[in-house]
Each structure stands twice: as C-alpha cells, then as structure tokens.
Design an enzyme around this catalytic site. Structure first.
Site, PDB file in Angstrom:
ATOM      1  N   VAL A  45       0.843  -1.192   0.000  1.00 13.82           N
ATOM      2  CA  VAL A  45       0.000   0.000   0.000  1.00 13.82           C
ATOM      3  C   VAL A  45       0.876   1.238   0.000  1.00 13.82           C
ATOM      4  CG1 VAL A  45      -1.857   1.234   1.170  1.00 13.82           C
ATOM      5  CG2 VAL A  45      -1.733  -1.261   1.335  1.00 13.82           C
ATOM      6  N   SER A  46       0.895   1.967  -1.102  1.00 15.27           N
ATOM      7  CA  SER A  46       1.630   3.228  -1.151  1.00 15.27           C
ATOM      8  C   SER A  46       0.747   4.326  -0.574  1.00 15.27           C
ATOM      9  CB  SER A  46       2.042   3.559  -2.590  1.00 15.27           C
ATOM     10  OG  SER A  46       0.902   3.774  -3.385  1.00 15.27           O
ATOM     11  N   THR A  47       1.286   5.492  -0.391  1.00 13.77           N
ATOM     12  CA  THR A  47       0.549   6.559   0.270  1.00 13.77           C
ATOM     13  C   THR A  47      -0.663   7.023  -0.523  1.00 13.77           C
ATOM     14  OG1 THR A  47       2.044   8.168  -0.728  1.00 13.77           O
ATOM     15  CG2 THR A  47       2.565   7.421   1.489  1.00 13.77           C
ATOM     16  N   ASP A  86      -2.378   4.878  -2.725  1.00 16.56           N
ATOM     17  CA  ASP A  86      -2.914   3.679  -3.359  1.00 16.56           C
ATOM     18  C   ASP A  86      -4.058   3.116  -2.533  1.00 16.56           C
ATOM     19  OD1 ASP A  86      -3.101   1.538  -5.140  1.00 16.56           O
ATOM     20  OD2 ASP A  86      -0.944   1.531  -5.437  1.00 16.56           O
TER      21      ASP A  86
END
Length: 209
Positions: free
Chosen positions: A9-11, A13
């Site tokens: 989980v990217s910031t 996403d």
C-alpha cells in the site's frame, strides 16, 4: 496449506482492507493478510520490505500467495520476475486477483513452463511500463500546473488522486470501462477521460491539489 494475501500500500494507493475485500469478492478465502504500508514498488525491492521479508519465513511448500496484481510485488521487471521465480522454487503458488492467473513451479512440461515464464515476463514488463508512464504523467501534470499558476484552474475533477491511481490500475486488468465506473462510483466518461487523457487529468489533479 494456507492462503496469504500480500498487500503493498503506497501513500496514494488502495488500502489493504480494500485489497482483501477485492480478493474475497473474487472467490479467494484469505487466511491471513500481510501488508507493507507506504512502500514504493518502484524504489523498494520486494526482499527489502519489512513485511515482505516475513513472508519467506511464513510460507511453506503448497501455500498460496495471493496478490491483487503483480505490481503489488513490484514495479521493476527484474525484481518481479526474480521474486515470483524464487517463490515458485520454494513450492509456493502465486495467484493474482485481477485476471486470476496462477504461477505454479510444480509443472515439468516444457511447453507449459515456457508459457508460464512468458506470461510472468509480460506482466512484469507491463507493471514497470505502467509505473514509468504514471511517473511521466505526474511530471507533466506538475509542470503544467506550475505554468498555469495564477490562472483559472478550470473545473475541479470529481475524484481524488487515490481514485485516479486505482482506475489506472484497473484499466490494466480485464475489467470493462463500465465495471470500473461502477466500482469507483464514476461516470463512464470520467473513466474514459482517465484512460484517454491521462496527462490532462493528472494536470487537473495537480492544479487542484
């Protein structure tokens, strides 16, 4: 045998909760979720992520590792292909939610192996190409926004950057425009704009951020 969902989980996403719900909706029975939060798939290799490293200790031969798509493993061709091959060598089955692909190292048939390896290579290349295209679109959007400073901003997009990124990801899969629109509560026209005018949409988001 256990089925583990790995979520990166990217910031900007999707959340791990969203990815788990998507997997269960597709028919997967998830025993456990392992997630790396706020981790880039471009700059951080799979083996260098804290939670990803735990997977190598947790998984056993015959276990299934589920990912939403191969871009959760990484957005670098070499990293993704090496990761999947390493997992298969340990007897781990890798499955994707989008497109429902299965990568199993147990097959001995040379033709099946060739098809499997070609598919892995194609998907890994697509993940990297998508990341590079998104990065270029973001750069173009920021540059355009700077050039428009002090000017009329135009109409504000009806969605945020998280939805924009999620739609870009979904467009790489097999879902139709209508399905993506329903999933993200957007009009078909909005999805088509994201697909066909990515840089312009990115510029609009950058101006209103």
């Amino acid at each position: 045998m256990q089925t583990i969902l790995y979520a990166r989980v990217s910031t900007q996403d999707q959340t791990s909760i969203h990815q788990k719900a998507q997997a269960e909706k597709a028919g997967f029975k998830i025993d456990r979720v392992v997630a790396d939060e706020g981790v880039s798939g471009v700059s951080v290799a799979f083996a260098d992520r804290p939670e990803a490293r735990r997977l190598f200790d947790m998984l056993r031969p015959g276990d299934v590792l589920v990912v939403r798509w191969v871009d959760r493993l990484g957005r670098n061709y070499d990293d993704v292909t090496n990761t999947i091959r390493s997992l298969m060598a340990q007897g781990i089955i890798v499955r994707t939610v989008i497109n429902n692909f299965t990568f199993d190292g147990s097959t001995k048939d040379p033709v099946q192996k060739a098809v499997r390896d070609s598919l892995i290579a194609f998907m890994a290349a697509t993940a990297q190409a998508q990341a590079e295209a998104t990065k270029e679109a973001q750069k173009a959007g920021i540059a355009h926004a700077k050039g428009q400073e002090g000017k009329y901003l135009g109409r504000k997009p009806s969605y945020d950057r998280q939805t924009f990124n999620a739609v870009l990801d979904a467009l790489q899969g097999s879902a139709t425009v209508s399905e993506i629109a329903r999933t993200h509560n957007l009009s078909r026209q909005a999805v088509l704009r994201i697909r066909d005018n990515t840089e312009q949409v990115e510029a609009a988001l950058a101006k209103w951020s």
